[in-house]
Design an enzyme around this catalytic site. Structure first.
Site, PDB file in Angstrom:
ATOM      1  N   HIS A  31      -4.564  -0.949   7.822  1.00 21.11           N
ATOM      2  CA  HIS A  31      -4.616  -0.528   5.989  1.00 21.11           C
ATOM      3  C   HIS A  31      -3.604  -1.444   5.495  1.00 21.11           C
ATOM      4  CE1 HIS A  31      -7.086   2.026   3.822  1.00 21.11           C
ATOM      5  NE2 HIS A  31      -6.263   2.989   3.513  1.00 21.11           N
ATOM      6  N   ASN A  78      -4.181   5.000  -2.145  1.00 21.49           N
ATOM      7  CA  ASN A  78      -5.020   5.854  -3.045  1.00 21.49           C
ATOM      8  C   ASN A  78      -4.589   6.002  -4.441  1.00 21.49           C
ATOM      9  OD1 ASN A  78      -6.438   6.569  -0.886  1.00 21.49           O
ATOM     10  ND2 ASN A  78      -6.480   8.439  -0.845  1.00 21.49           N
ATOM     11  N   ASP A 103      -7.791  -4.418   3.155  1.00 22.61           N
ATOM     12  CA  ASP A 103      -8.643  -4.238   4.459  1.00 22.61           C
ATOM     13  C   ASP A 103      -9.974  -3.681   4.005  1.00 22.61           C
ATOM     14  OD1 ASP A 103      -7.144  -1.513   3.585  1.00 22.61           O
ATOM     15  OD2 ASP A 103      -8.364  -0.981   5.253  1.00 22.61           O
ATOM     16  N   ASN A 124     -10.778   3.913  -1.918  1.00 23.01           N
ATOM     17  CA  ASN A 124     -10.101   4.785  -2.853  1.00 23.01           C
ATOM     18  C   ASN A 124      -8.956   3.724  -3.843  1.00 23.01           C
ATOM     19  OD1 ASN A 124     -11.682   6.778  -2.495  1.00 23.01           O
ATOM     20  ND2 ASN A 124     -10.324   7.742  -0.595  1.00 23.01           N
TER      21      ASN A 124
END
Length: 200
Positions: A31, A78, A103, A124
């Site tokens: 991530h 997020n 990613d 998100n």
């Protein structure tokens, strides 16, 4: 008088933001691919990324006569828009001058794609950026990490570290993503998409 976060001086030619999560526990996870690309670009161009403002680590370089701004948000993925919007104001960049490196579950590991605007693919972080910028016309460098074996394993997949062999292959993709950012700066996004999106 400028308000806090407003631009001063010459606008940046390109603002590159590498997405990820803050903290050592997330370093080198899938991530945080975007953050790794910006770290590599900073290393290539002798940029020291400094914190303290704009919810980000930030640095600048002049590359080929062009002003390059680099940033890694200190927000969680997020909430990336909370960093990108003030950075855009600070550097005077329009959405089409902002590159978000992130990613991508929908791309296989090792696959790299460049995109200008368009859908968010359920990301998100991108959704937050769109909400704060009021547009989705920013550029993206998408780094494939592949899908987990099931939705139940999604969080574990993106937040886990890779094995030695997969990590070595991933490092190659990180370097190629940094190359793609440099090409966007030097030659524009259309030429970069032509080069990188034709590859499998």
């Amino acid at each position: 008088m400028l308000r806090r976060g407003e631009r001063h001086g010459t606008p940046a030619d390109l603002l590159v933001v590498g997405l990820g999560n803050p903290g050592d526990e997330y370093r080198h996870t899938r991530h945080n691919a975007g953050a790794e690309v910006v770290e590599l670009l900073a290393d290539r161009h002798s940029v020291r990324l400094k914190g303290g403002k704009f919810n980000s680590l930030v640095g600048e370089a002049t590359v080929g006569g062009r002003r390059l701004a680099l940033a890694i948000p200190l927000t969680y993925m997020n909430e990336s828009g909370n960093a990108v919007a003030p950075l855009a104001r600070r550097f005077g960049t329009e959405p089409t001058q902002i590159v978000i490196v992130h990613d991508e579950l929908d791309l296989e590991p090792g696959v790299l794609k460049v995109k200008a605007g368009g859908g968010l693919a359920g990301n998100n972080g991108l959704r937050s950026i769109k909400a704060h910028l009021k547009t989705d016309e920013f550029l993206r460098v998408r780094i494939g990490i592949g899908k987990p074996r099931s939705k139940e394993h999604g969080v574990d997949h993106v937040l886990s570290r890779m094995g030695k062999r997969e990590r070595a292959e991933f490092d190659v993709t990180i370097a190629e993503a940094a190359d793609a950012v440099e090409m966007i700066l030097a030659e524009g996004v259309d030429a970069t998409m032509t080069r990188y999106n034709a590859r499998s």
